[in-house]
Write a protein that holds these residues in place. Structure first.
Motif, PDB file in Angstrom:
ATOM      1  N   VAL A  56       0.988  -1.230  -0.436  1.00  0.00           N
ATOM      2  CA  VAL A  56       0.205   0.155  -0.032  1.00  0.00           C
ATOM      3  C   VAL A  56       1.753   1.004  -0.017  1.00  0.00           C
ATOM      4  CG1 VAL A  56      -2.057   1.159   1.447  1.00  0.00           C
ATOM      5  CG2 VAL A  56      -1.944  -1.112   0.656  1.00  0.00           C
ATOM      6  N   PRO A  57       2.375   0.976   0.637  1.00  0.00           N
ATOM      7  CA  PRO A  57       2.572   2.608   0.632  1.00  0.00           C
ATOM      8  C   PRO A  57       3.401   2.921  -0.292  1.00  0.00           C
ATOM      9  CG  PRO A  57       3.279   1.068   2.866  1.00  0.00           C
ATOM     10  CD  PRO A  57       1.848   0.935   2.177  1.00  0.00           C
ATOM     11  N   THR A  58       3.835   1.439  -0.930  1.00  0.00           N
ATOM     12  CA  THR A  58       4.936   1.725  -2.546  1.00  0.00           C
ATOM     13  C   THR A  58       3.560   2.375  -3.717  1.00  0.00           C
ATOM     14  OG1 THR A  58       5.391  -0.353  -1.696  1.00  0.00           O
ATOM     15  CG2 THR A  58       5.965  -0.112  -3.421  1.00  0.00           C
ATOM     16  N   GLY A  59       2.048   1.948  -3.424  1.00  0.00           N
ATOM     17  CA  GLY A  59       1.578   1.779  -4.301  1.00  0.00           C
ATOM     18  C   GLY A  59       1.349   3.077  -4.104  1.00  0.00           C
ATOM     19  N   LEU A  60       1.085   4.392  -2.901  1.00  0.00           N
ATOM     20  CA  LEU A  60       0.508   5.537  -2.775  1.00  0.00           C
ATOM     21  C   LEU A  60       1.560   6.230  -3.363  1.00  0.00           C
ATOM     22  CD1 LEU A  60      -0.840   5.863   0.794  1.00  0.00           C
ATOM     23  CD2 LEU A  60      -1.990   5.787  -1.015  1.00  0.00           C
ATOM     24  N   VAL A  61       3.522   5.815  -3.348  1.00  0.00           N
ATOM     25  CA  VAL A  61       4.416   6.505  -3.900  1.00  0.00           C
ATOM     26  C   VAL A  61       4.059   6.671  -5.337  1.00  0.00           C
ATOM     27  CG1 VAL A  61       6.813   6.993  -4.225  1.00  0.00           C
ATOM     28  CG2 VAL A  61       5.387   6.298  -2.024  1.00  0.00           C
TER      29      VAL A  61
END
Length: 270
Positions: A56-61
């Motif tokens: 999820v954090p990688t996707g947000l970035v």
């Protein structure tokens, strides 16, 4: 952000929202994902941690980078979407309970994200013989080694034997377990993707660079998942690492480093 990017942004943002919402629902309700006791910790604990802390954090970035027009936006989105599609292609065909409806939504959104991100992936302006040979050699090695491992696992299952890396100790293969479909999904999805990258890079085609960037991000994500189910799992459960875990972990990190190098070359701006 262009109109062409809007559809990708919307679908992938929905995938991240559904993924994070599912994690919260799982933790609040305590309604567990279906699996055997042997695979319980990996699916119900490590799986949520991996998605919440990594995907999820990688996707947000990736979404932020997409809005800014960075070539890393599609790369990060493609890697996360490929990983989610791969993982949920395994679980939806295994043992099921009411989570199956959320899993189908995640699989559908992941697949749509992959379709939409393809045309946005970097074409890679660095086509020097040295760089191209390096990427070709690396992807070919990964393709051959993992392909051989997965074929070996399928041969074991076809003979009713215990498959390596399946969490099973003895007895016939239990096809209700999601992890035993790993070789099927690999040979049907990741293997052809790597082969496409190899052939495309060899012929200096744009689709080869796109397939290579998607393959490289997937490899990095898979190594992170292996580390989550290896050293991270041992630290959470036992508070320490076994004797052989550290060198094995370093080996997997070394395997992923050429993939990062390939991505740096492929995303280089003209």
């Amino acid at each position: 952000m262009t109109r062409q990017n809007t559809g990708l942004f919307t679908i992938f943002a929905a995938l991240l929202a559904v993924t994070f919402g599912g994690i919260i629902l799982h933790q609040v309700t305590g309604y567990h994902y279906p699996c055997s006791d042997a695979f319980f910790y990996e699916l119900n604990v490590i799986g949520d941690l991996y998605e919440a802390l990594i995907l999820v954090p990688t996707g947000l970035v990736g979404l932020i980078a997409l809005r800014k027009g960075s070539p890393w936006g599609p790369v990060l989105i493609g890697g996360v979407a490929a990983t989610i599609t791969y993982n949920y292609a395994m679980v939806v065909t295994g043992e099921q309970n009411l989570w199956i409806f959320l899993w189908i939504v995640k699989l559908a959104l992941g697949g749509l994200s992959l379709i939409l991100v393809w045309s946005h992936l970097p074409l890679g302006n660095d086509r020097s013989p040295k760089g191209r040979t390096g990427m070709l050699s690396y992807l070919s090695l990964i393709f051959l080694l993992l392909g051989a491992l997965m074929v070996k696992r399928l041969l074991a299952s076809a003979a009713g034997q215990v498959m390596e890396m399946s969490m099973q100790i003895r007895g016939p293969v239990d096809w209700a377990e999601p992890v035993v479909r790993d070789p099927v999904i690999f040979l049907a999805f990741v293997g052809p993707l790597c082969l496409t990258a190899i052939l495309g890079l060899w012929r200096r085609m744009d689709w080869g660079a796109r397939a290579a960037s998607l393959s490289a991000t997937f490899i990095v994500n898979m190594v992170i998942m292996i580390l989550m189910t290896g050293p991270v799992k041992e630290l959470l459960q036992m508070g320490s690492l076994s004797a052989g875990m550290l060198p094995i972990s370093l080996l997997f990190i070394a395997v992923a480093l050429p993939a990062v190098w390939a991505l740096l070359r492929l995303t280089r701006v003209n």
